[in-house]
Scaffold this motif. Structure first.
Motif, PDB file in Angstrom:
ATOM      1  N   HIS A   1       0.795  -1.054  -0.077  1.00  0.00           N
ATOM      2  CA  HIS A   1       0.063  -0.194  -0.095  1.00  0.00           C
ATOM      3  C   HIS A   1       0.674   1.179   0.023  1.00  0.00           C
ATOM      4  CE1 HIS A   1       0.687  -0.565   4.317  1.00  0.00           C
ATOM      5  NE2 HIS A   1       0.760   0.631   4.673  1.00  0.00           N
ATOM      6  N   VAL A   2       0.393   2.317  -0.318  1.00  0.00           N
ATOM      7  CA  VAL A   2       1.102   3.595  -0.420  1.00  0.00           C
ATOM      8  C   VAL A   2       0.460   4.570   0.646  1.00  0.00           C
ATOM      9  CG1 VAL A   2       1.525   5.647  -1.682  1.00  0.00           C
ATOM     10  CG2 VAL A   2       1.615   3.496  -2.558  1.00  0.00           C
TER      11      VAL A   2
ATOM     12  N   HIS B   1       6.393  12.922  -9.186  1.00  0.00           N
ATOM     13  CA  HIS B   1       6.614  12.371 -10.373  1.00  0.00           C
ATOM     14  C   HIS B   1       6.754  11.004 -10.706  1.00  0.00           C
ATOM     15  CE1 HIS B   1       7.261  16.585 -11.364  1.00  0.00           C
ATOM     16  NE2 HIS B   1       7.893  16.666 -10.463  1.00  0.00           N
ATOM     17  N   ASP B   2       6.852  10.197  -9.489  1.00  0.00           N
ATOM     18  CA  ASP B   2       6.867   8.717  -9.784  1.00  0.00           C
ATOM     19  C   ASP B   2       5.738   7.908  -9.740  1.00  0.00           C
ATOM     20  OD1 ASP B   2       9.829   8.752  -9.816  1.00  0.00           O
ATOM     21  OD2 ASP B   2       9.928   8.791  -7.598  1.00  0.00           O
ATOM     22  N   LEU B   3       4.456   8.699  -9.248  1.00  0.00           N
ATOM     23  CA  LEU B   3       3.311   8.268  -9.326  1.00  0.00           C
ATOM     24  C   LEU B   3       2.849   7.629 -10.589  1.00  0.00           C
ATOM     25  CD1 LEU B   3       1.395  10.682  -6.793  1.00  0.00           C
ATOM     26  CD2 LEU B   3       2.342   8.458  -6.422  1.00  0.00           C
ATOM     27  N   THR B   4       2.527   6.314 -10.761  1.00  0.00           N
ATOM     28  CA  THR B   4       1.821   5.952 -11.952  1.00  0.00           C
ATOM     29  C   THR B   4       0.251   5.470 -11.501  1.00  0.00           C
ATOM     30  OG1 THR B   4       2.627   3.572 -11.192  1.00  0.00           O
ATOM     31  CG2 THR B   4       4.275   4.699 -12.433  1.00  0.00           C
ATOM     32  N   PRO B   5      -0.336   5.103 -12.464  1.00  0.00           N
ATOM     33  CA  PRO B   5      -1.642   4.748 -12.246  1.00  0.00           C
ATOM     34  C   PRO B   5      -1.759   3.618 -10.999  1.00  0.00           C
ATOM     35  CG  PRO B   5      -1.453   5.121 -14.513  1.00  0.00           C
ATOM     36  CD  PRO B   5      -0.101   5.155 -13.792  1.00  0.00           C
ATOM     37  N   TRP B   6      -1.076   2.734 -11.078  1.00  0.00           N
ATOM     38  CA  TRP B   6      -0.944   1.414 -10.388  1.00  0.00           C
ATOM     39  C   TRP B   6      -0.479   2.009  -8.952  1.00  0.00           C
ATOM     40  CZ3 TRP B   6       2.951  -0.921  -7.295  1.00  0.00           C
ATOM     41  CH2 TRP B   6       2.800  -2.097  -6.482  1.00  0.00           C
ATOM     42  N   ILE B   7       0.580   3.010  -8.758  1.00  0.00           N
ATOM     43  CA  ILE B   7       0.825   3.277  -7.348  1.00  0.00           C
ATOM     44  C   ILE B   7      -0.203   4.200  -6.745  1.00  0.00           C
ATOM     45  CG2 ILE B   7       2.413   4.703  -6.194  1.00  0.00           C
ATOM     46  CD1 ILE B   7       4.766   3.516  -8.119  1.00  0.00           C
ATOM     47  N   ALA B   8      -0.914   5.105  -7.849  1.00  0.00           N
ATOM     48  CA  ALA B   8      -1.758   6.096  -7.306  1.00  0.00           C
ATOM     49  C   ALA B   8      -3.027   5.130  -6.665  1.00  0.00           C
ATOM     50  CB  ALA B   8      -2.187   7.080  -8.604  1.00  0.00           C
ATOM     51  N   GLY B   9      -3.286   4.008  -7.235  1.00  0.00           N
ATOM     52  CA  GLY B   9      -4.421   3.253  -6.929  1.00  0.00           C
ATOM     53  C   GLY B   9      -4.388   2.555  -5.532  1.00  0.00           C
ATOM     54  N   LEU B  10      -2.898   2.739  -5.070  1.00  0.00           N
ATOM     55  CA  LEU B  10      -2.789   2.138  -3.609  1.00  0.00           C
ATOM     56  C   LEU B  10      -2.761   3.049  -2.447  1.00  0.00           C
ATOM     57  CD1 LEU B  10       0.203  -0.243  -4.902  1.00  0.00           C
ATOM     58  CD2 LEU B  10      -2.025  -0.704  -4.489  1.00  0.00           C
TER      59      LEU B  10
END
Length: 155
Positions: free
Chosen positions: A115-116, A144-153
């Motif tokens: 999770h994030v 700037h490192d946020l990807t859709p997968w990371i943002a979803g966590l």
């Protein structure tokens, strides 16, 4: 929790491939053997393929590193180094993980134990991977490192 020992790079590659197959993921491996990719290490210092009668082969001393790219989401790469070191990258976020713990780390990622955490003040974002029986692995995530997968966590 103790993980099975992975004494060599090749044993770690096999364990990671088995874990990826268990989760239906394909692995592409690239091996670097020796100081560069052209070093075969098949001939000893005396030119005979042995190390001067010591009973051990010159092959025992050849450094072996591997880069594994694992298909699927998130984008996963694993870089295995010579001295029980590994770097696992999840969508570009790099974690230093002991080589013996890499299969368990990947299992945790693929079973949803990641999770994030986002904090408003002071602003920060941290990815946390929980491996049962171990302390969690934490790495900072830049905006700037946020990807859709990371943002979803993000919790």
């Amino acid at each position: 929790m103790s993980h099975p020992p992975l004494p060599t790079t090749q044993s770690a590659v096999h364990a990671i491939e088995a874990m990826a197959a268990r989760h239906g993921r394909e692995v592409r491996a690239q091996h670097d053997i020796g100081r560069d990719r052209t070093f075969a290490g098949l001939v000893g210092a005396d030119g005979t393929g042995s190390s001067g009668g010591s009973g051990s082969s010159e092959l025992d001393a050849i450094p072996h590193e591997a880069l594994l790219e694992i298909a699927g989401r998130p984008a996963v790469t694993v870089r295995l180094f010579v001295h029980d070191e590994a770097v696992v990258s999840l969508d570009g976020i790099a974690f230093d993980v002991p080589r013996d713990s890499v299969p368990a780390f990947l299992n945790s990622v693929w079973t949803g134990l990641v999770h994030v955490k986002a904090r408003t003040f002071p602003p920060s974002t941290t990815m946390v991977v929980t491996v049962p029986g171990e302390d969690g692995y934490r790495e900072s995530v830049g905006v700037h490192d946020l990807t859709p997968w990371i943002a979803g966590l993000i919790t």
